[in-house]
Design an enzyme around this catalytic site. Structure first.
Site, short mmCIF file in Angstrom:
data_model
loop_
_atom_site.label_atom_id
_atom_site.label_comp_id
_atom_site.label_asym_id
_atom_site.label_seq_id
_atom_site.Cartn_x
_atom_site.Cartn_y
_atom_site.Cartn_z
CG ASN A 1 13.96 -4.14 -6.25
OD1 ASN A 1 13.35 -3.06 -5.88
ND2 ASN A 1 14.86 -4.04 -7.66
CG HIS B 1 20.94 -5.58 -4.88
ND1 HIS B 1 21.30 -7.85 -5.33
CD2 HIS B 1 20.50 -5.38 -5.84
CE1 HIS B 1 19.84 -7.73 -6.18
NE2 HIS B 1 19.47 -6.28 -6.53
P1 DGP Z 1 17.42 -6.81 -8.69
O1 DGP Z 1 17.20 -6.47 -9.85
O2 DGP Z 1 17.50 -5.55 -7.32
O3 DGP Z 1 18.15 -7.81 -8.39
O4 DGP Z 1 19.42 -5.81 -9.01
C1 DGP Z 1 20.22 -6.38 -9.51
C2 DGP Z 1 21.04 -5.33 -10.17
O5 DGP Z 1 22.08 -6.43 -10.75
C3 DGP Z 1 20.10 -5.57 -11.71
O6 DGP Z 1 20.59 -3.76 -12.20
C4 DGP Z 1 21.22 -5.21 -13.23
C5 DGP Z 1 23.02 -6.35 -11.89
N1 DGP Z 1 23.71 -6.59 -12.36
C6 DGP Z 1 23.49 -8.38 -13.09
N2 DGP Z 1 24.51 -8.29 -13.59
C7 DGP Z 1 25.41 -7.93 -12.56
C8 DGP Z 1 26.76 -7.80 -13.53
O7 DGP Z 1 27.46 -9.08 -13.86
N3 DGP Z 1 27.41 -6.74 -13.39
C9 DGP Z 1 27.56 -5.63 -12.56
N4 DGP Z 1 28.00 -4.70 -12.17
N5 DGP Z 1 25.74 -5.13 -12.84
C10 DGP Z 1 24.96 -6.84 -12.71
#
Ligand code: DGP
Length: 113
Positions: free
Chosen positions: A86, A99
């Site tokens: 995204n 990511h």
């Molecule tokens: P996006 O919406 O493409 O920016 O994806 C960000 C993703 O990151 C979302 O699916 C949730 C994940 N995320 C956010 N904070 C954390 C965290 O602290 N730990 C983990 N494992 N994932 C997280």
């Protein structure tokens, strides 16, 4: 200059993650809000905010991230999966550290929402 994000803190070990894979260029861990039985994030150690800010010198890093994504999907036993990047909030980006989502373990519909 990119801003500090939660992923920088995960990379520094300040916040725990369910780590799947790590090397000198990237880290992969399970998404905290999984959208499918398998939902893994592959992130570069370099803090690039999004694909919009990636530059020509990031070419091999970006290729590496894709190959790691495929390796992880296969290690998770997936025969089909989706890789998603995204770029920008209107596209659903919430964490501004580039990511790749690796999503699988169920039938994935198209087009996405
Ligand atoms: P996006 O919406 O493409 O920016 O994806 C960000 C993703 O990151 C979302 O699916 C949730 C994940 N995320 C956010 N904070 C954390 C965290 O602290 N730990 C983990 N494992 N994932 C997280």
């Amino acid at each position: 200059m990119s801003e500090e994000t939660i992923f920088s803190r995960i990379l520094r070990g300040e916040i725990d993650c369910d780590e799947i894979y790590s090397d000198e260029m990237c880290l992969a861990f399970r998404d905290i809000q999984p959208q499918a039985p398998v939902h893994i994030l592959v992130i570069p150690r370099k803090a690039i905010p999004s694909l919009r800010e990636a530059e020509i010198q990031d070419e091999s890093l970006l290729g590496h991230l894709l190959l790691v994504s495929a390796k992880i999907a296969k290690l998770e036993g997936l025969n089909h999966w989706r890789t998603v990047i995204n770029s920008g909030s209107e596209a659903g980006q919430t964490v501004f550290h580039l990511h790749i989502h690796v999503i699988g373990g169920r039938k994935l519909n198209w087009p996405p929402g």
